[in-house]
Design an enzyme around this catalytic site. Structure first.
Site, short mmCIF file in Angstrom:
data_model
loop_
_atom_site.label_atom_id
_atom_site.label_comp_id
_atom_site.label_asym_id
_atom_site.label_seq_id
_atom_site.Cartn_x
_atom_site.Cartn_y
_atom_site.Cartn_z
N GLU A 31 0.82 -1.22 0.00
CA GLU A 31 0.00 0.00 0.00
C GLU A 31 0.85 1.27 0.00
OE1 GLU A 31 -2.74 -0.67 3.25
OE2 GLU A 31 -3.75 -2.30 2.18
N ASN B 283 2.34 -4.42 -3.86
CA ASN B 283 0.97 -4.85 -3.57
C ASN B 283 0.08 -3.66 -3.22
OD1 ASN B 283 -0.82 -7.13 -3.16
ND2 ASN B 283 -0.73 -6.72 -0.95
N HIS C 97 -10.17 -6.45 -2.44
CA HIS C 97 -11.22 -6.58 -1.42
C HIS C 97 -12.45 -5.89 -2.00
CE1 HIS C 97 -8.39 -8.10 1.51
NE2 HIS C 97 -7.57 -7.11 1.21
N GLU D 209 -5.38 -10.79 -2.39
CA GLU D 209 -6.19 -10.75 -1.17
C GLU D 209 -7.68 -10.75 -1.46
OE1 GLU D 209 -4.96 -7.60 1.51
OE2 GLU D 209 -2.85 -7.85 1.00
N ASP E 242 -11.43 -10.99 -1.58
CA ASP E 242 -12.65 -11.42 -0.89
C ASP E 242 -13.80 -10.57 -1.41
OD1 ASP E 242 -12.15 -9.06 0.65
OD2 ASP E 242 -11.47 -10.20 2.39
C1 XIL Z 1 -5.53 -7.46 7.81
C2 XIL Z 1 -5.75 -8.76 8.56
O1 XIL Z 1 -6.65 -9.55 7.83
C3 XIL Z 1 -6.29 -8.48 9.93
O2 XIL Z 1 -6.36 -9.68 10.69
C4 XIL Z 1 -5.40 -7.47 10.66
O3 XIL Z 1 -6.00 -7.13 11.88
C5 XIL Z 1 -5.19 -6.23 9.81
O4 XIL Z 1 -4.69 -6.60 8.54
N1 XIL Z 1 -4.77 -5.28 3.23
C6 XIL Z 1 -3.64 -5.98 3.59
C7 XIL Z 1 -3.68 -6.95 4.70
O5 XIL Z 1 -2.61 -5.85 2.91
O6 XIL Z 1 -2.47 -7.06 5.38
C8 XIL Z 1 -4.80 -6.67 5.67
O7 XIL Z 1 -4.88 -7.74 6.58
C9 XIL Z 1 -6.10 -6.45 4.94
C10 XIL Z 1 -6.00 -5.30 3.98
#
Ligand code: XIL
Length: 340
Positions: free
Chosen positions: A152, A193, A229, A259, A261
């Site tokens: 990020e 990422n 996400h 990631e 979802d």
């Molecule tokens: C999130 C985890 O899923 C949680 O358990 C934690 O509390 C915070 O981080 N983007 C990312 C991940 O790159 O590292 C994050 O993961 C979700 C958003």
């Protein structure tokens, strides 16, 4: 009694307990035939949940430690590292023939207290970064398929986000991190990422300019990670997504979906689950159609363990197995896409 004789019974028992039907070919097998890695973020339930561990190992051929490789976990005090949980996840993956995505070396959100509690000069912070990357990426040298070196990095305009790292080291901090990562583990792919870069917009344009500049100047970089996400009723434009992926592929970079979802606004209905399944399938299809898209990872696999309800109030059920580890329509949909 000969212990070997109870093995068939144990297999039967584990099938009965997990509800796994033997005629279903696991996702990882289908993905492997397509030359693809399919995976999930994983947590320490690998040590506590039999169904958790079995489902993960059965279906996935790559995992990402959800939190255990992050800076504040591996480096809780200036002079102390802690690799206990990270080791367990990497060992679990190797025991089960899975690859590991390393997530993540540098992130504005996982800065430990000991770093926040003081001011840093440029030289000091650069040393902290180098030491950290050498220690963490160095420890797992040769065992990590790809590292999210900086997570990020961008703000929503496509500029470097303001953070301790950028404010002390300037926007070049990501290049330094990539050089250190290459030094620590030359075999890991180095990935940038990011979230909200699926469409062609200011943020993905910023990513494009940055990685193109790296490629042009020989800064080590191997690919771009698309977190994804997303919302179940997101108006997904597959053509735009495909065009976006193509411009990164044209730079010679790999594409990882890192990631994914698909969160659902509560309450869940069959219609919403169907929309979710269609979206999972459409995203996977676009990835399969793009030769540079080699990795498809979801941010978990069972709705029993997901960051969504904690982060997005009123949302949940974003993954492909339900809370009882039963496959959801989304599982069947990606299974079908991979089978074609
Ligand atoms: C999130 C985890 O899923 C949680 O358990 C934690 O509390 C915070 O981080 N983007 C990312 C991940 O790159 O590292 C994050 O993961 C979700 C958003």
């Amino acid at each position: 009694m000969n212990v070997l004789r109870i093995i068939p019974f144990l297999i039967f028992l584990s099938i009965a307990l997990t509800g796994y039907s033997a005629d279903e070919v696991p996702l990882r097998e289908l993905a492997a035939k397509r030359g693809m890695l399919i995976g999930a973020a994983a947590n320490m339930m690998i040590q506590r949940g039999t169904q958790y561990a079995e489902t993960l190992a059965r279906e996935m051929n790559i995992l990402t430690p959800e939190n255990e490789l992050k800076f504040h976990r591996t480096h809780p005090a200036e002079d102390r590292y802690d690799f206990q949980n990270a080791d367990a996840l990497v060992d679990f993956a190797e025991t089960n023939g899975m690859k590991v995505r390393g997530h993540t070396l540098i992130w504005h959100q996982s800065i430990p207290r000991w770093m926040r509690d003081r001011e840093w000069t440029r030289d000091e912070l650069l040393n902290v970064m180098r030491d950290h990357i050498q220690a963490v990426a160095g420890r797992y040298k040769g065992r990590i398929y790809a590292w999210d070196v900086v997570n990020e990095y961008f703000d929503n305009k496509g500029e470097p986000r303001k953070s301790l790292w950028s404010e002390t080291l300037g926007s070049a901090y990501m290049e330094y991190a990539h050089h250190f990562a290459l030094e620590a583990d030359p075999s890991a792919k180095l990935i940038v990422n990011e979230y909200d870069i699926e469409n062609i917009n200011a943020k993905s344009d910023g990513m494009y300019r940055r990685v193109k500049d790296y490629v042009d100047r020989g800064v080590p970089v191997d690919g771009v990670g698309f977190q994804m996400h997303v919302l179940y009723d997101w108006r997904f434009d597959a053509d735009e997504f495909a065009r976006n992926l193509q411009r990164f592929a044209d730079l010679g970079l790999e594409i990882h979906i890192t990631e994914l979802d698909v969160r659902i606004k509560q309450p869940v209905t069959p219609e919403k689950l169907k929309k979710q399944a269609d979206l999972y399938a459409a995203i996977l299809r676009t990835c399969l159609d793009q030769p540079a898209c080699k990795v498809f990872i979801m941010w978990g696999f069972t709705d029993r363990f997901s960051w969504i309800p904690f982060t997005f109030k009123g949302f949940g059920d974003g993954l492909i197995f339900d809370r009882d580890f039963q496959p959801k329509p989304a599982y069947e949909a990606i299974h079908e896409v991979l089978s074609r």
